[in-house]
Structures are given as C-alpha cells and as structure tokens.
Write a protein that holds these residues in place. Structure first.
Motif, mmCIF file in Angstrom:
data_model
loop_
_atom_site.group_PDB
_atom_site.id
_atom_site.type_symbol
_atom_site.label_atom_id
_atom_site.label_comp_id
_atom_site.label_asym_id
_atom_site.label_seq_id
_atom_site.Cartn_x
_atom_site.Cartn_y
_atom_site.Cartn_z
ATOM 1 N N TYR A 290 102.264 70.893 29.800
ATOM 2 C CA TYR A 290 101.595 70.280 30.738
ATOM 3 C C TYR A 290 100.613 71.012 31.422
ATOM 4 C CZ TYR A 290 105.153 66.877 30.134
ATOM 5 O OH TYR A 290 105.995 65.696 29.738
ATOM 6 N N ASP A 291 100.722 72.443 31.807
ATOM 7 C CA ASP A 291 99.761 73.470 32.486
ATOM 8 C C ASP A 291 98.856 73.469 31.200
ATOM 9 O OD1 ASP A 291 101.226 73.908 34.889
ATOM 10 O OD2 ASP A 291 102.687 75.314 33.855
ATOM 11 N N ALA A 292 99.110 73.844 30.063
ATOM 12 C CA ALA A 292 98.129 73.890 29.189
ATOM 13 C C ALA A 292 97.062 72.760 28.943
ATOM 14 C CB ALA A 292 98.663 74.292 27.651
ATOM 15 N N ALA A 293 97.859 71.317 28.987
ATOM 16 C CA ALA A 293 97.077 70.153 29.034
ATOM 17 C C ALA A 293 96.013 70.127 30.196
ATOM 18 C CB ALA A 293 98.088 68.999 29.037
ATOM 19 N N LYS A 294 96.681 70.593 31.195
ATOM 20 C CA LYS A 294 95.655 70.340 32.455
ATOM 21 C C LYS A 294 94.490 71.449 32.282
ATOM 22 C CE LYS A 294 95.803 71.494 37.539
ATOM 23 N NZ LYS A 294 96.640 71.860 38.612
ATOM 24 N N GLY A 295 94.772 72.712 31.567
ATOM 25 C CA GLY A 295 93.475 73.308 31.607
ATOM 26 C C GLY A 295 92.422 72.702 30.615
ATOM 27 N N TYR A 296 92.969 71.790 29.696
ATOM 28 C CA TYR A 296 92.053 71.052 29.115
ATOM 29 C C TYR A 296 91.483 69.951 29.427
ATOM 30 C CZ TYR A 296 92.910 73.800 24.595
ATOM 31 O OH TYR A 296 93.209 74.720 23.472
ATOM 32 N N ILE A 297 92.047 69.486 30.727
ATOM 33 C CA ILE A 297 91.337 68.347 31.382
ATOM 34 C C ILE A 297 90.011 68.963 31.790
ATOM 35 C CG2 ILE A 297 91.550 66.973 33.494
ATOM 36 C CD1 ILE A 297 94.371 67.019 33.126
ATOM 37 N N TYR A 298 90.032 69.967 32.721
ATOM 38 C CA TYR A 298 88.875 70.515 33.014
ATOM 39 C C TYR A 298 87.803 71.117 32.010
ATOM 40 C CZ TYR A 298 85.606 73.649 35.428
ATOM 41 O OH TYR A 298 84.561 74.317 36.044
ATOM 42 N N LYS A 299 88.189 71.689 31.066
ATOM 43 C CA LYS A 299 87.150 71.983 29.824
ATOM 44 C C LYS A 299 86.622 70.755 29.168
ATOM 45 C CE LYS A 299 87.381 74.511 25.476
ATOM 46 N NZ LYS A 299 86.160 75.264 25.784
ATOM 47 N N TYR A 300 87.615 69.751 28.986
ATOM 48 C CA TYR A 300 87.000 68.552 28.369
ATOM 49 C C TYR A 300 86.055 67.737 29.391
ATOM 50 C CZ TYR A 300 86.608 63.871 26.573
ATOM 51 O OH TYR A 300 86.137 62.740 25.930
ATOM 52 N N PHE A 301 86.085 67.882 30.643
ATOM 53 C CA PHE A 301 85.191 66.946 31.687
ATOM 54 C C PHE A 301 83.936 67.918 31.988
ATOM 55 C CE2 PHE A 301 88.787 64.034 32.045
ATOM 56 C CZ PHE A 301 88.259 62.856 31.682
ATOM 57 N N ASN A 302 84.019 69.162 31.609
ATOM 58 C CA ASN A 302 83.086 69.914 32.196
ATOM 59 C C ASN A 302 82.481 71.153 31.354
ATOM 60 O OD1 ASN A 302 83.351 69.621 35.365
ATOM 61 N ND2 ASN A 302 85.502 69.947 34.720
ATOM 62 N N GLU A 303 83.197 71.304 30.161
ATOM 63 C CA GLU A 303 82.632 72.099 29.359
ATOM 64 C C GLU A 303 82.639 71.943 27.751
ATOM 65 O OE1 GLU A 303 85.216 75.501 29.790
ATOM 66 O OE2 GLU A 303 84.310 76.138 31.759
ATOM 67 N N THR A 304 82.103 70.558 27.618
ATOM 68 C CA THR A 304 82.205 69.994 26.226
ATOM 69 C C THR A 304 80.488 69.395 26.199
ATOM 70 O OG1 THR A 304 83.144 68.006 27.026
ATOM 71 C CG2 THR A 304 84.415 69.515 25.786
ATOM 72 N N ASP A 305 80.253 69.515 24.974
ATOM 73 C CA ASP A 305 78.893 68.690 24.770
ATOM 74 C C ASP A 305 79.243 67.110 23.961
ATOM 75 O OD1 ASP A 305 77.357 71.097 25.135
ATOM 76 O OD2 ASP A 305 77.853 71.882 23.164
ATOM 77 N N SER A 306 78.164 66.478 24.334
ATOM 78 C CA SER A 306 78.192 65.095 23.936
ATOM 79 C C SER A 306 79.358 64.277 24.122
ATOM 80 C CB SER A 306 77.858 65.062 22.542
ATOM 81 O OG SER A 306 76.659 66.012 22.202
ATOM 82 N N ALA A 307 80.269 64.532 25.096
ATOM 83 C CA ALA A 307 81.637 63.727 25.407
ATOM 84 C C ALA A 307 81.105 62.473 26.075
ATOM 85 C CB ALA A 307 82.593 64.526 26.153
ATOM 86 N N LYS A 308 81.482 61.417 25.359
ATOM 87 C CA LYS A 308 81.329 60.027 26.304
ATOM 88 C C LYS A 308 82.928 59.683 26.569
ATOM 89 C CE LYS A 308 80.034 55.342 25.610
ATOM 90 N NZ LYS A 308 79.448 54.262 24.731
ATOM 91 N N TYR A 309 83.046 60.089 27.862
ATOM 92 C CA TYR A 309 84.489 59.848 28.656
ATOM 93 C C TYR A 309 84.760 58.222 28.425
ATOM 94 C CZ TYR A 309 82.551 64.270 30.259
ATOM 95 O OH TYR A 309 82.162 65.337 30.317
#
Length: 475
Positions: free
Chosen positions: A243-262
C-alpha cells in the motif's frame, strides 16, 4: 466495407521489406526511378519503360522498383512490378510474394495477404519477414493458426525469438491468458516498450500482479513518465498489498506522467489505496471524483463505487452516510440480488447495535426486520433464512425473553425446517437455534415438559448438545 483492421498493419509494413542489395551499376537506376515516382509525371509509364527494359530479367531490380512504388503508396504499379519480379525469377522470388501480401493487406483482404505470404514461405522457408506478416494478418481469422505459423518459423530459424510476437497476436485477439503465457517465456529485459505494455496488461488482467509490476518497473526505466506503466504499477502494488508503494504511484501518476487521461477507475483505485492505509478523508475525496466521472460505458459501474463508498463509511461507523450511499447503490444497480437488498438490513442492524440510545436501537432493529419481511415476499426461496434473521433481530429487542418477541419467528422457522429430510448443516444449525430458544422460553414460563420436548428435538440433531442434556435431566 470501411474496416481498418489491415490498414494499420499494412501501413506499418511500408519500409519493412527486405533491403535492396543492388549490383554494380544499378543504384543509379533505383535512384532515378524514385525521382520519377516522386515527381508524379503524367507520362509515368513512358518514363519507366527504359528502366523496365534494361532490368526486366533482374528480379531484384524489379522488386526494388516495386518497393519504391509501394512506399509512394502507388499500389497499382507496385503490384505490376512485383509481378515483373516473379516473371524474371520464374515465379520463385519470395520477396515479391511478400510485397503482394502487403498490398493485399492494405486493401483489407487478409485472406489474400496470408496466401501471398504463404507463397513466400514456400519458396524461402527461412524468410522470417513472411512468417511474421502472415501471422499478423491471419491473427484476426485464426489466432492459433497464426501462432502455429510462428512455431514453423522457430523450427526453420531457431535463432529467431517468436514468443513475444505470439504474445502480441494473442493480445490483439483478446486472449489474455495465452498472451501472458507467451510473453512469460521471454526475459523481461528483451521486451520492447510495446510488448512490455501488453505483457503488463495481460499479467494484470490475469491476476499475475507480480509479473505486471515487474513489466511496469522495467518499462519505467526507459519511459519514467509513461502513464500506462505508472497506472498499472499503482494498481498492481495495491493488489499485492504494497500500500505504501501504491500510494507513491498515486502522486506520480497524477503529477509526473505524460498524456494521462484520468478515469473513474484511477480515482477508485486511489480511494482503495488510501482506505487501506487508513487515510479515509483522502479516500472519500477520491470516491467522489470517481462518482463524478463514471458513466454507463465505464469499466467499473456506478453501483460498485457506491457500494464500496457505503462500506467505507460503515467501517468508519458513519451509519447515516453508509445508509445513504447504500440506498443510492440499490437505485443504481440493475438486477438486484437477495444479497444486495439484505445489505441494507445489515447496516440498520449494525447501527442499532452501536447505538447507546435505546429508542434508536429499537428503531434501527425494526427497520432491519422490515427489510427481511419485504425480502420474504420478493424472494420466497429465501424464506427460511429471512425468518431466521427476523427471529434473531426480534430477540435483540427482548430482554431475557420477557415479551417472547422472537417466539413466533422461531416457531415459523421450526415449522419450515423440521419436516425436511434434505437439510444442510447450516439449516440444522438454524433449526437447533430455534429449538434452543423455544426450549428455554418454555422453561422460563414453567413449562418443563414443553422444554424437555424441545430438548429431545435438539438431541436428535446434536446428541451431545449440553443445554438440551441439562434440560432433559430435570425432574
């Protein structure tokens, strides 16, 4: 038909053919022909005539001209010169058959394309390009037949790695299980970005979350801002309870990815992760975002989000919101089941059990009882269980059986089950509970003979039932 299933594949084939190995003196002819083609002259055939005459016996040169036309998207002349290459080779020049297959694929004729590629393989059983292209066009017709053709390539060219291509074919065909099995054979470091993407998705949807995560982590080494790899890494970590690792990817996904359509799915998974970490305010916010985005075409349904949100509030002992969202779920879901509708009774019951206010406790337990009363009418096959639950609920409202509130329901339960010879273990337990209540109800009302009668019925089900043995021993 305006289908595009072969057009994309055909377009990708442009420039994928065998490179021309021109003999001395021919490079100038090829360059000249390319210039003629690119200028699109009105007298194209006239200008091509000298080059045709000079090279008509040279299959390789005819093929070079054909490829030049193909790359210029002049498939008519490409087809013509490919045929000239076959004439020059006495119909044995495999690359010409490959080009004819490419042309058929562009025309959305997969059957013809596969036939041309098969001809190429017949004349050159080590031409890997022909096997690959056959498999790519034939995958829509018969994915397993396409995969078999790649096995033939492996047999003739052991050095060629075909497993990733087979994985891709099965993935395109929607056979994720077979795709996973093929990709799994390939060392992950040898998969390119597109195959890693497919392996990650096949692994995730087949429940192989460790493999999905490994594929994503490998892909992120080369493409650290890739939205797909980041998203699936988040999902896979959640499924693996990281879960902690998953939480880290939440921030990365919503703030540090290109062309993501949420999507609603992204917010739903984020909510589940926060919920698992006990960060419920963050979870509630993500559930709300998911609800704002969900629609009829969503992978996850609105009712499922509402149910999960209700469960989250229930865990937080916010019974009012848990009830509200559960009612919304019941209104949103089509084809409700008994279990769906019983869930509301469970919330009422838990609300009543948790309440320190006696009046509210009675109110909530009665609401739960009303739900089961309605369920008996809607689901007659569940009458035994619903009656059992009504008996238990009414027993909660009766201190030491003073009012015998549960008695009519336990009597009803006993009448429903006592004559059945096909009772399950669960039904035996329900019947024993009914007799237990009726036994003690009789005893506290000074009906010892009646209590002994119910004790005897219990012992027929469970000969070692202590309470029944004690009642039976009374004098």
């Amino acid at each position: 038909m305006k289908a595009i299933k072969y057009l994309v594949m055909g377009a990708l084939m442009i420039g994928f053919g065998t490179p021309v190995l021109a003999q001395d003196g021919t490079k100038a002819d090829i360059d000249a022909v390319k210039k003629i083609i690119s200028s699109k002259p009105a007298d194209l055939d006239k200008q091509m005539k000298p080059y045709y005459k000079e090279n008509r016996k040279n299959a390789e040169m005819m093929m070079a001209f054909a490829r030049a036309f193909y790359e210029a998207k002049d498939t008519a002349h490409a087809h013509e010169y490919a045929q000239y290459a076959l004439v020059a080779s006495k119909n044995k020049y495999a690359p010409a058959y490959v080009l004819l297959g490419d042309i058929a694929a562009l025309a959305d004729d997969g059957g013809a394309a596969a036939s041309w590629y098969d001809q190429a393989i017949y004349y050159d059983n080590k031409l890997a390009e022909a096997y690959r292209k056959y498999a790519m066009v034939y995958r829509k017709i018969d994915p397993r037949g396409a995969a078999q053709k790649l096995d033939d390539l492996k047999a003739n060219c052991p050095e060629v790695n075909v497993d990733a291509i087979k994985g891709h074919i099965f993935m395109v065909a929607g056979d994720e299980k077979s795709a996973y099995n093929e990709f799994k054979k390939v060392p992950i470091a040898q998969l390119d970005k597109s195959y890693l993407n497919e392996f990650a998705r096949a692994s995730y949807f087949q429940g192989h979350f460790e493999d999905a995560l490994a594929a994503c982590e490998q892909g992120l080494k080369e493409k650290p801002r890739n939205a797909t790899f980041t998203r699936l890494a988040m999902f896979s970590n959640y499924e693996l309870k990281n879960y902690d690792a998953a939480k880290g990817y939440i921030y990365k996904y919503f703030n540090e990815t290109d062309s993501a359509k949420y999507s609603e799915y992204d917010h739903y998974y984020s909510a589940l992760i926060y919920d698992a970490l006990g960060e419920q305010q963050n979870a509630f916010g993500e559930y709300d975002k998911a609800l704002a985005l969900v629609n009829d075409s969503s992978m996850i349904k609105k009712w499922a989000i509402l149910k999960t949100l209700s469960d989250a509030y229930l865990k937080n002992k916010d019974f009012a919101k848990a009830t509200d969202y559960y009612k919304q779920m019941l209104g949103a879901k089509k084809d409700l089941t008994y279990d769906d509708e019983e869930g509301l009774a469970n919330i009422y019951s838990k609300d009543g059990d948790a309440s320190a206010d006696p009046a509210k406790k009675v109110e909530m337990i009665k609401k739960a009882d009303e739900v089961y009363a309605d369920l008996i009418k809607k689901y007659p096959t569940q009458e035994v269980y619903s009656t059992y639950m009504r008996a238990n609920l009414n027993n909660k409202l009766d201190n030491n059986m003073e009012k015998s509130l549960a008695k009519p329901y336990y009597e009803k339960l006993a009448s429903l089950l006592s004559g059945r010879s096909d009772r399950t273990k669960g039904q035996d337990t329900m019947l024993k509970t009914a007799y237990h209540y009726l036994m003690f109800n009789a005893y506290i009302n000074k009906n010892v003979d009646g209590a002994k009668g119910f004790a005897e019925k219990i012992l027929q089900i469970d000969p070692e039932y202590k309470a029944a043995l004690e009642i039976q021993a009374l004098k």
